[in-house]
Design an enzyme around this catalytic site. Structure first.
Site, PDB file in Angstrom:
ATOM      1  N   ASP A 103       0.833  -1.214   0.000  1.00  0.00           N
ATOM      2  CA  ASP A 103       0.000   0.000   0.000  1.00  0.00           C
ATOM      3  C   ASP A 103       0.862   1.256   0.000  1.00  0.00           C
ATOM      4  O   ASP A 103       2.008   1.211   0.455  1.00  0.00           O
ATOM      5  CB  ASP A 103      -0.819   0.087   1.299  1.00  0.00           C
ATOM      6  CG  ASP A 103      -1.812  -1.027   1.419  1.00  0.00           C
ATOM      7  OD1 ASP A 103      -2.181  -1.608   0.405  1.00  0.00           O
ATOM      8  OD2 ASP A 103      -2.204  -1.284   2.577  1.00  0.00           O
TER       9      ASP A 103
HETATM   10  N1  URA Z   1      -1.290  -5.671   4.300  1.00  0.00           N
HETATM   11  C1  URA Z   1      -1.697  -4.400   4.218  1.00  0.00           C
HETATM   12  O1  URA Z   1      -2.661  -4.009   4.840  1.00  0.00           O
HETATM   13  N2  URA Z   1      -0.989  -3.572   3.409  1.00  0.00           N
HETATM   14  C2  URA Z   1       0.080  -3.955   2.714  1.00  0.00           C
HETATM   15  O2  URA Z   1       0.678  -3.147   2.028  1.00  0.00           O
HETATM   16  C3  URA Z   1       0.491  -5.280   2.821  1.00  0.00           C
HETATM   17  C4  URA Z   1      -0.226  -6.127   3.607  1.00  0.00           C
END
Ligand code: URA
Length: 237
Positions: A103
């Site tokens: 993310d």
């Molecule tokens: N879980 C999440 O919430 N975000 C990520 O980037 C990876 C795993």
């Protein structure tokens, strides 16, 4: 890429011989002889032949890990010009791409490669490769919450598989708790949504491991090539 470099790096001739062959008209681009060594070509779309035989590009396989900082999108391009992870691996061949995604606000271990088979193996859900995260959440989740996370919780995309969850430490003022969490699925925003499901918001999230591979002390925003041993270990997962 320039024609001369393409011929030289494809392994059929040295740089000097490549130039000579081009000047002699022995190299064609899309069927036409091109006598200019510096002639620009597109290795993806142009057909280059030497003495009538197709010249294939010699592609070096690249495997890298980046310590992604928060605030970078995991994408190869962004129309709106926002910071993207490709900005951090500039100067490397454009054929590399991120394996999976983190993310915008997630930090840590992100792999890049130009080896489609490698990426496919790592991403295929049936391979259940473990991803390890350090997670900082608001408040102090109780034992019941931790147990729920371990067993799997329901998030909008469905029920999550059991996770390994370890409480590492509670901040002195009790405002936040740090966990290590290991999951093998790759549902969208999975870690954030799992903690949300048990009533705690994630303040900070960093991926520190994929299989046995560890981020280690690679500085944020920096990348390094994987060692042959690391590549083999990931391939064998
Ligand atoms: N879980 C999440 O919430 N975000 C990520 O980037 C990876 C795993």
């Amino acid at each position: 890429m320039r024609l001369e470099k393409f011929i030289a790096t494809s392994g059929i001739a040295s740089r000097r011989a490549a130039k000579r062959n081009i000047l002699a008209g022995l190299v064609t681009v899309n069927g036409e002889p091109v006598f200019v060594p510096g002639h620009p070509i597109n290795v993806e779309t142009d057909t280059i032949e030497f003495e009538g035989k197709r010249v294939e590009p010699l592609t070096e396989r690249i495997y890298l890990m980046l310590n992604k900082p928060a605030g970078y999108l995991t994408t190869r391009s962004d129309e709106r010009g926002r910071p993207i992870v490709m900005n951090l691996v500039a100067g490397l061949p454009e054929s590399i791409y991120p394996v999976g995604r983190l993310d915008l606000e997630t930090e840590g271990l992100l792999l890049f490669t130009n080896d489609g088979d490698f990426a496919y193996r790592l991403l295929h859900p049936s391979h259940e490769i473990e991803k390890t995260y350090l997670v900082w959440v608001a408040g102090v989740p109780d034992d019941n919450a931790v147990q729920q996370l371990c067993q799997g919780v329901t998030i909008p995309s469905g029920k999550t598989a059991p996770a390994k969850v370890k409480r590492l430490k509670v901040s002195r003022d009790g405002a936040s708790t740090q966990f290590e969490m290991v999951i093998h699925e790759g549902k969208k925003r999975q870690v954030r949504l799992m903690f949300k499901a048990v009533g705690h918001s994630v303040i900070r999230l960093r991926r520190v491991g994929i299989g046995n591979l560890r981020l280690g002390n690679l500085p944020q925003g920096q990348y390094r090539r994987l060692t042959p041993r690391e590549i083999t270990a990931l391939m064998e997962l």
